[in-house]
Enzyme design. Sequence first.
Site, PDB file in Angstrom:
ATOM      1  N   TRP A   6       0.830  -1.206   0.000  1.00 39.82           N
ATOM      2  CA  TRP A   6       0.000   0.000   0.000  1.00 39.82           C
ATOM      3  C   TRP A   6       0.865   1.256   0.000  1.00 39.82           C
ATOM      4  O   TRP A   6       0.562   2.223  -0.706  1.00 39.82           O
ATOM      5  CB  TRP A   6      -0.922  -0.023   1.228  1.00 39.82           C
ATOM      6  N   HIS A   7       1.948   1.251   0.751  1.00 37.37           N
ATOM      7  CA  HIS A   7       2.843   2.408   0.791  1.00 37.37           C
ATOM      8  C   HIS A   7       3.612   2.585  -0.516  1.00 37.37           C
ATOM      9  O   HIS A   7       3.922   3.716  -0.914  1.00 37.37           O
ATOM     10  CB  HIS A   7       3.841   2.273   1.946  1.00 37.37           C
TER      11      HIS A   7
END
Length: 465
Positions: A357-358
């Site tokens: 996600w990052h």
Amino acid sequence: MALEMESMASEIGVSVPVLRFLLCFVATIPVSFTHRFVPSPFGKHLYAALSGAFLSYLSFGFSSNLHFLVPMLLGYLTMVLFRPYCGILTFLLGFGYLIGCHVYYMSGDAWKEGGIDATGALMVLTLKVISCSMSYNDGLLKEEELREAQKKNRLIELPSFIEYVGYCLCCGSHFAGPVFEIKDYLEWTERKGIWAPTEKGPAPSAFGATIQALLQAAICMALYLYLIPQYNISGLNGPAYQEWGFWKRLSYQYMSGLTARWKYYFIWSISEAAVLISGLGFSGWSDTSPTKPTWDRAKNVDVLGVEFAKSSVQLPLVWNIQVSTWLRHYVYDRLVQKGKKPGFFQLLATQTTSAVWHGLYPGYIIFFVQSALMIAGSRVLYRWQQAIPSNMAMVKNLLVFISFAYTIVVLNYSAVGFMVLTLQETLALYGSVYYIGTIVPIVLILLGNVIKPAKPSRSKARKEQ
């Protein structure tokens, strides 16, 4: 106007795009306050959607809204056309599009160099879109098959498209969070649930909590500006660092991680203030006497809870709180088979999801794998601590201190990867302190499989609670 922006940006030491973002980000506070006075639920949804899109346009340009529209449309279409599978479909499509943007823009490099783009906002938006689809999917399931969080958040009926877009862009919360549930957003907009007038009167005033969040933001920014010239990424790669001994290198890693966190504390405090001032941050009444309003829905960080955490297990409860809650409800819990306990697989899968996600930088992935090891090692220390008899208070307190020191060292060691991002720099900096933050958790995990203290009895555990 452009010249004024350039001079202002140079005075505070940021790029023009970052300054533009910060101005729009702070503007979410008055924009959210104005939401209170918009008449009718439809008007509120429309205002939330248009104001969020306009702030996105000012911050990142027209293309940002096109990027946001893609996962929003994909998520809504799956709910309309494929309800029995809309949760998993939206998860795969939303993360697929986000990963594509991460690869194309490589935003981490821009962030390191003082730039900014819409990818960070897209990250938050992706979580909101997925949670909406999964909650709508949960609406098909029998109540006895659901966990408490699923029962609370599930959607029986499909939200209208304007309700959905208003939820996604409301209060500028897509800029940096917090992530909240669409069911809460709908009840707040329609003044239902905890926002409905009761015998206690209307929902309480949010001004005190908002001022507190703004004061916290000011303190955090002041500390960041004071520390960043002394402890930064360039210092980790500088020639002076190479000449230092082990303890000074380790202490510099600690201070670099501490300094970087103040920036996040500032951002989350501003986003908290925006959601609080709108009234959406209200989360109910306390159980104390007299009762007091609570404002946990907007809270994304407990600063003292992070910096003085006695155990690594506590960190997800106090750092990026709403994203941690999302990961628990929509990843961790759903990977646990019914009747079985969660283990290291669920923890590692959740941390890997957070890493992806990052972004796909090696530093992110290493950091979150490190986090899984750190938490697993901390659980071993906790089990040992719980096994110490109550008449050996000094030994128990020593283990508490060891757990605190372990958390500080391993957290800030691991955070180096999150800051420098590249594989080469991450491994070089880990190696400069002899991989202490990797070796110690692994040793603890291995020892935990050998030294297995007896579990305390239930009656004893209750007394200690």
